[in-house]
Design a protein around this motif. Sequence first.
Motif, PDB file in Angstrom:
ATOM      1  N   ALA A 122       0.836  -1.206   0.000  1.00 39.82           N
ATOM      2  CA  ALA A 122       0.000   0.000   0.000  1.00 39.82           C
ATOM      3  C   ALA A 122       0.870   1.255   0.000  1.00 39.82           C
ATOM      4  O   ALA A 122       0.556   2.241  -0.685  1.00 39.82           O
ATOM      5  CB  ALA A 122      -0.920  -0.023   1.213  1.00 39.82           C
ATOM      6  N   VAL A 123       1.966   1.238   0.747  1.00 39.20           N
ATOM      7  CA  VAL A 123       2.865   2.398   0.798  1.00 39.20           C
ATOM      8  C   VAL A 123       3.473   2.634  -0.587  1.00 39.20           C
ATOM      9  O   VAL A 123       3.583   3.781  -1.038  1.00 39.20           O
ATOM     10  CB  VAL A 123       3.964   2.205   1.875  1.00 39.20           C
ATOM     11  CG1 VAL A 123       5.079   3.223   1.716  1.00 39.20           C
ATOM     12  CG2 VAL A 123       3.350   2.289   3.267  1.00 39.20           C
ATOM     13  N   LYS A 124       3.845   1.556  -1.279  1.00 39.52           N
ATOM     14  CA  LYS A 124       4.432   1.719  -2.626  1.00 39.52           C
ATOM     15  C   LYS A 124       3.415   2.325  -3.591  1.00 39.52           C
ATOM     16  O   LYS A 124       3.753   3.178  -4.406  1.00 39.52           O
ATOM     17  CB  LYS A 124       4.934   0.367  -3.155  1.00 39.52           C
ATOM     18  CG  LYS A 124       6.279  -0.013  -2.557  1.00 39.52           C
ATOM     19  CD  LYS A 124       6.749  -1.346  -3.088  1.00 39.52           C
ATOM     20  CE  LYS A 124       7.759  -1.948  -2.125  1.00 39.52           C
ATOM     21  NZ  LYS A 124       7.783  -3.408  -2.155  1.00 39.52           N
ATOM     22  N   ASP A 125       2.180   1.900  -3.486  1.00 33.52           N
ATOM     23  CA  ASP A 125       1.108   2.488  -4.320  1.00 33.52           C
ATOM     24  C   ASP A 125       0.998   3.987  -4.077  1.00 33.52           C
ATOM     25  O   ASP A 125       0.927   4.782  -5.015  1.00 33.52           O
ATOM     26  CB  ASP A 125      -0.252   1.895  -3.916  1.00 33.52           C
ATOM     27  CG  ASP A 125      -0.615   0.733  -4.788  1.00 33.52           C
ATOM     28  OD1 ASP A 125       0.220   0.343  -5.623  1.00 33.52           O
ATOM     29  OD2 ASP A 125      -1.750   0.229  -4.613  1.00 33.52           O
ATOM     30  N   LEU A 126       0.969   4.348  -2.810  1.00 31.67           N
ATOM     31  CA  LEU A 126       0.810   5.761  -2.445  1.00 31.67           C
ATOM     32  C   LEU A 126       2.039   6.559  -2.898  1.00 31.67           C
ATOM     33  O   LEU A 126       1.906   7.666  -3.431  1.00 31.67           O
ATOM     34  CB  LEU A 126       0.599   5.872  -0.931  1.00 31.67           C
ATOM     35  CG  LEU A 126       0.358   7.253  -0.358  1.00 31.67           C
ATOM     36  CD1 LEU A 126      -0.810   7.945  -1.050  1.00 31.67           C
ATOM     37  CD2 LEU A 126       0.084   7.157   1.152  1.00 31.67           C
ATOM     38  N   ALA A 127       3.230   5.986  -2.706  1.00 33.12           N
ATOM     39  CA  ALA A 127       4.458   6.663  -3.146  1.00 33.12           C
ATOM     40  C   ALA A 127       4.403   6.885  -4.661  1.00 33.12           C
ATOM     41  O   ALA A 127       4.742   7.968  -5.155  1.00 33.12           O
ATOM     42  CB  ALA A 127       5.690   5.840  -2.766  1.00 33.12           C
ATOM     43  N   GLY A 128       3.930   5.877  -5.394  1.00 35.01           N
ATOM     44  CA  GLY A 128       3.815   5.991  -6.852  1.00 35.01           C
ATOM     45  C   GLY A 128       2.882   7.134  -7.236  1.00 35.01           C
ATOM     46  O   GLY A 128       3.141   7.883  -8.178  1.00 35.01           O
TER      47      GLY A 128
END
Length: 279
Positions: free
Chosen positions: A264-270
């Motif tokens: 989820a953090v990677k999605d948000l960072a993207g």
Amino acid sequence: MTTIPMAASHPGIQDSPKIRVVVTGKGGVGKTTLTALLAHTCAGQGYSVLAVDGDPQQNLAATLGLYGDEAAAIVPLAERSDYIAEKTGTGPGSRGLMVLNPDTADVVERAGTIVDVRLRLLVMGGVKNAGSGCLCPEYSLLASVLRNARSLPDEIVLLDTPAGLEHFGRAVAEGFDMALIVSDGSYNAMTVARDLCRLAKESGIRDRVLIVNRVRGTTRLQHIRTLAGDSFSRVFTLPDDPCVPRHEPSVVPLLGSDCPVMAAVKDLAGSIIAERAGS
Ligand SMILES: Nc1ncnc2c1ncn2[C@@H]1O[C@H](COP(=O)(O)OP(=O)(O)O)[C@@H](O)[C@H]1O
Ligand SMILES: [Mg+2]
């Protein structure tokens, strides 16, 4: 500990698109954890990142993984009296007129701490009566740094805040493009989130993202969306993840792990990285 000028080691960085993100929400909902996870994740993807600790409690350093001597060597900006005097013109020999909006583009070179190759930390520290916007040099300097956040060289700036937005409210609104408003599923946290979102909207922060943190199977997401109203631009969810408290305070062991929160953090960072283009 040394301070290495990041802009010099990344030629061309001054010209690349930037985004300034403030992380806000009720106390204890996961703001500092999320700020640290996003900072490391964006830096790990090759972007130059500045994490700013705007909370007088100053726990972002430990959450980013700085301990011991490294953490002890950090002098918060509010305590750097030489820098404050130089910039605000209030040092010995000054004629008593305070510079209210000094050029602070060099603040991270002068007062920042290296966390990792592309990640630096700036700790603001506490200012007495900050909420009332006192006219003391420390407040004036810290507010200038936030108001002029777009002039900092880093591609991504992430500002962790204490609960609420009143701290440096107007300066944050001027310097920042995106608000991540963190909540858990509780009614009280959602009420705070909705108020913060309204405030962010009124003060002109164009992208207001609701982050529902610590989501479990029993979390009533539809109910939360109803409570949220229609002022948020979009909604992200982060799972309640036992990996987070297991490694507390540092988020470093989570990076590169298959802990559920990381996807989820990677999605948000993207999504933050993608927003740079439009900033
Ligand atoms: N997704 C998550 N899953 C489990 N625990 C979490 C999660 N996010 C944060 N926490 C825990 O919640 C507590 C509060 O987090 P913190 O980031 O300090 O909140 P805040 O900065 O909003 O006060 C910490 O103990 C942290 O480990
Ligand atoms: Mg915090």
